[in-house]
Design a protein around this motif. Structure first.
Motif, PDB file in Angstrom:
ATOM      1  N   GLN A  73      28.114 -43.905 -38.539  1.00 31.63           N
ATOM      2  CA  GLN A  73      28.697 -42.376 -37.970  1.00 31.63           C
ATOM      3  C   GLN A  73      28.820 -41.470 -38.820  1.00 31.63           C
ATOM      4  O   GLN A  73      28.777 -40.569 -38.515  1.00 31.63           O
ATOM      5  CB  GLN A  73      30.344 -42.972 -37.351  1.00 31.63           C
ATOM      6  N   THR A  74      29.466 -42.568 -40.945  1.00 35.68           N
ATOM      7  CA  THR A  74      29.147 -41.840 -41.750  1.00 35.68           C
ATOM      8  C   THR A  74      28.382 -41.294 -41.907  1.00 35.68           C
ATOM      9  O   THR A  74      28.593 -39.692 -41.967  1.00 35.68           O
ATOM     10  CB  THR A  74      29.970 -42.533 -42.783  1.00 35.68           C
ATOM     11  N   LEU A  75      27.311 -41.728 -41.925  1.00 36.83           N
ATOM     12  CA  LEU A  75      25.494 -40.540 -41.980  1.00 36.83           C
ATOM     13  C   LEU A  75      25.829 -39.850 -40.959  1.00 36.83           C
ATOM     14  O   LEU A  75      25.432 -38.520 -41.335  1.00 36.83           O
ATOM     15  CB  LEU A  75      25.068 -41.577 -42.067  1.00 36.83           C
ATOM     16  N   ASN A  76      25.976 -39.819 -40.125  1.00 37.05           N
ATOM     17  CA  ASN A  76      25.421 -38.982 -38.835  1.00 37.05           C
ATOM     18  C   ASN A  76      26.514 -38.040 -38.775  1.00 37.05           C
ATOM     19  O   ASN A  76      26.242 -37.169 -38.395  1.00 37.05           O
ATOM     20  CB  ASN A  76      25.705 -39.507 -37.530  1.00 37.05           C
ATOM     21  N   HIS A  77      27.438 -38.101 -39.383  1.00 33.98           N
ATOM     22  CA  HIS A  77      28.853 -37.027 -38.570  1.00 33.98           C
ATOM     23  C   HIS A  77      28.495 -36.384 -40.451  1.00 33.98           C
ATOM     24  O   HIS A  77      28.356 -35.210 -40.163  1.00 33.98           O
ATOM     25  CB  HIS A  77      30.103 -37.492 -39.431  1.00 33.98           C
ATOM     26  N   CYS A  78      28.592 -37.091 -41.583  1.00 37.52           N
ATOM     27  CA  CYS A  78      28.014 -35.959 -42.870  1.00 37.52           C
ATOM     28  C   CYS A  78      26.716 -34.729 -42.664  1.00 37.52           C
ATOM     29  O   CYS A  78      26.510 -33.628 -43.455  1.00 37.52           O
ATOM     30  CB  CYS A  78      27.824 -36.947 -43.879  1.00 37.52           C
ATOM     31  N   ILE A  79      25.243 -35.550 -41.774  1.00 39.95           N
ATOM     32  CA  ILE A  79      24.331 -34.909 -41.454  1.00 39.95           C
ATOM     33  C   ILE A  79      24.549 -33.680 -40.280  1.00 39.95           C
ATOM     34  O   ILE A  79      23.754 -32.818 -41.328  1.00 39.95           O
ATOM     35  CB  ILE A  79      23.200 -35.752 -41.478  1.00 39.95           C
ATOM     36  N   THR A  80      25.640 -33.823 -40.098  1.00 41.61           N
ATOM     37  CA  THR A  80      25.452 -32.583 -38.701  1.00 41.61           C
ATOM     38  C   THR A  80      26.051 -31.826 -38.878  1.00 41.61           C
ATOM     39  O   THR A  80      26.445 -30.319 -38.804  1.00 41.61           O
ATOM     40  CB  THR A  80      25.955 -33.968 -37.483  1.00 41.61           C
ATOM     41  N   THR A  81      27.242 -32.094 -39.976  1.00 42.01           N
ATOM     42  CA  THR A  81      27.959 -31.240 -40.697  1.00 42.01           C
ATOM     43  C   THR A  81      26.937 -30.254 -41.407  1.00 42.01           C
ATOM     44  O   THR A  81      27.954 -29.146 -42.425  1.00 42.01           O
ATOM     45  CB  THR A  81      29.193 -31.262 -41.063  1.00 42.01           C
ATOM     46  N   SER A  82      26.217 -30.237 -42.162  1.00 44.33           N
ATOM     47  CA  SER A  82      25.414 -30.406 -43.029  1.00 44.33           C
ATOM     48  C   SER A  82      24.540 -28.751 -43.004  1.00 44.33           C
ATOM     49  O   SER A  82      24.066 -28.761 -42.094  1.00 44.33           O
ATOM     50  CB  SER A  82      24.627 -31.374 -44.015  1.00 44.33           C
ATOM     51  N   ALA A  83      24.655 -27.825 -43.875  1.00 41.39           N
ATOM     52  CA  ALA A  83      23.687 -26.650 -43.696  1.00 41.39           C
ATOM     53  C   ALA A  83      22.440 -26.853 -44.085  1.00 41.39           C
ATOM     54  O   ALA A  83      21.444 -25.751 -43.822  1.00 41.39           O
ATOM     55  CB  ALA A  83      24.661 -25.723 -44.100  1.00 41.39           C
ATOM     56  N   ALA A  84      22.060 -28.256 -44.996  1.00 43.34           N
ATOM     57  CA  ALA A  84      20.980 -27.778 -46.027  1.00 43.34           C
ATOM     58  C   ALA A  84      19.469 -28.206 -44.772  1.00 43.34           C
ATOM     59  O   ALA A  84      19.475 -28.990 -43.503  1.00 43.34           O
ATOM     60  CB  ALA A  84      20.941 -29.114 -46.451  1.00 43.34           C
ATOM     61  N   ASP A  85      18.456 -27.853 -45.204  1.00 46.98           N
ATOM     62  CA  ASP A  85      17.612 -28.339 -44.071  1.00 46.98           C
ATOM     63  C   ASP A  85      16.886 -29.427 -44.428  1.00 46.98           C
ATOM     64  O   ASP A  85      15.784 -30.535 -44.002  1.00 46.98           O
ATOM     65  CB  ASP A  85      16.108 -27.601 -44.871  1.00 46.98           C
ATOM     66  N   ILE A  86      17.047 -30.054 -46.158  1.00 45.65           N
ATOM     67  CA  ILE A  86      16.765 -31.849 -45.896  1.00 45.65           C
ATOM     68  C   ILE A  86      18.416 -32.422 -46.536  1.00 45.65           C
ATOM     69  O   ILE A  86      18.970 -32.041 -47.517  1.00 45.65           O
ATOM     70  CB  ILE A  86      15.626 -32.059 -47.250  1.00 45.65           C
ATOM     71  N   ILE A  87      18.181 -33.613 -46.004  1.00 43.43           N
ATOM     72  CA  ILE A  87      19.129 -34.366 -46.692  1.00 43.43           C
ATOM     73  C   ILE A  87      18.849 -35.790 -47.623  1.00 43.43           C
ATOM     74  O   ILE A  87      17.096 -36.572 -47.045  1.00 43.43           O
ATOM     75  CB  ILE A  87      19.944 -35.262 -45.132  1.00 43.43           C
TER      76      ILE A  87
END
Length: 285
Positions: A73-87
């Motif tokens: 859930q933490t990773l999903n939240h951080c990735i979803t709220t990112s504006a970057a192309d690559i995480i």
């Protein structure tokens, strides 16, 4: 999608109750990548005033606080709220080596359909008895007869889980190959395709064992595989305290078995065969 020279990047680090280790990791990252965006997915206690002041002075760093500990859930939240192309996902007790970020990004730049990468991991603390290593190599040799060479390096099977539930890691090899089971602590993700693929399975709990394999198997069903990039290297210290290790052993094992049931849904009941050695190892240790 941006051109290959304009792919934007954010490093995501989930962390639970290991603030001292996290601080050291951040210091090492900033030596190599002083201006790269970083997202900290913090669970548990928050940083003290001194550490918090350091974080606030970093204009390229953001903090996401998660009230309930959950790796996926933490990773999903951080990735979803990112504006970057690559995480780029990094363990909080791992230090990247020179060229780590660039190697991950190069893989995505060269293949616009690539959803994820997994890099090389140098373990500082893990040791295996010679007899155990011999058994692993012989098992790999046998099952390697049924796996194409594009999933192997130097005769070793890399980042692959088979129908029997046997997981072959070997994330310490040089070179590149196809994988269906990434190591989550050194993993790159193309954010757009990750979201289309349905994110990580948030049902994984506790130690969240196998959530990367779960993601890889879901993609493999549609013929999409990840890439192992042996030049994207991290040094993994595998801290002995904090994180999911703080959970009592009985609960940790219960979560471990539960997470196996989620993963095995992709493979069928015969995959419990390959799970037995992992479960026995955890029970004994």
């Amino acid at each position: 999608m941006n051109s290959k020279n304009l792919l934007t990047v954010e490093i995501v680090i989930p962390s639970y109750n290991r603030l001292n280790i996290l601080q050291e990791t951040l210091n090492k990252i900033r030596l190599l990548y002083p201006h790269t965006k970083i997202c900290l997915g913090l669970q548990g206690p928050m940083p003290d005033n001194h550490f918090l002041s350091q974080l606030k002075n970093d204009s390229n760093l953001r903090i996401e606080e998660l009230p309930v500990p959950s790796t996926t859930q933490t990773l999903n939240h951080c990735i979803t709220t990112s504006a970057a192309d690559i995480i780029l996902i990094l363990d909080d007790d791992a230090f990247p080596c020179f060229g780590w970020l660039e190697e991950h990004v190069k893989a995505f730049a060269n293949n616009p359909d690539l959803v994820y990468t997994s890099g090389r991991i140098v373990e500082l603390t893990r040791k295996r008895p010679a007899f155990s290593e011999w058994i692993r190599i012989m098992t790999e040799w046998f099952f390697g007869l049924f796996i194409n060479n594009d999933k192997k390096l130097n005769g070793r099977i890399i980042g692959w889980i088979n129908r029997l539930g046997l997981l072959f890691g070997n994330y310490n090899q040089p070179g590149t190959c196809k994988i269906n089971s990434p190591r989550e602590g050194n993993m790159g993700i193309r954010r757009e395709l990750f979201l289309k693929a349905g994110r990580f399975n948030s049902a994984f709990k506790g130690n969240a064992w196998g959530f990367g394999s779960d993601f890889g198997l879901r993609l493999a069903k549609d013929g999409s595989y990840g890439q192992y990039s042996g030049n994207a290297i991290i040094i993994h210290h595998e801290a002995t305290a904090g994180g999911s290790r703080e959970i009592k052993k009985a609960q940790w094992l219960s979560d471990f078995i539960y997470n196996h049931t989620l993963l095995i849904k992709h493979l069928g009941p015969q995959a419990w065969v390959g799970s037995v050695p992992r479960l026995l190892k955890k029970i004994i240790s």
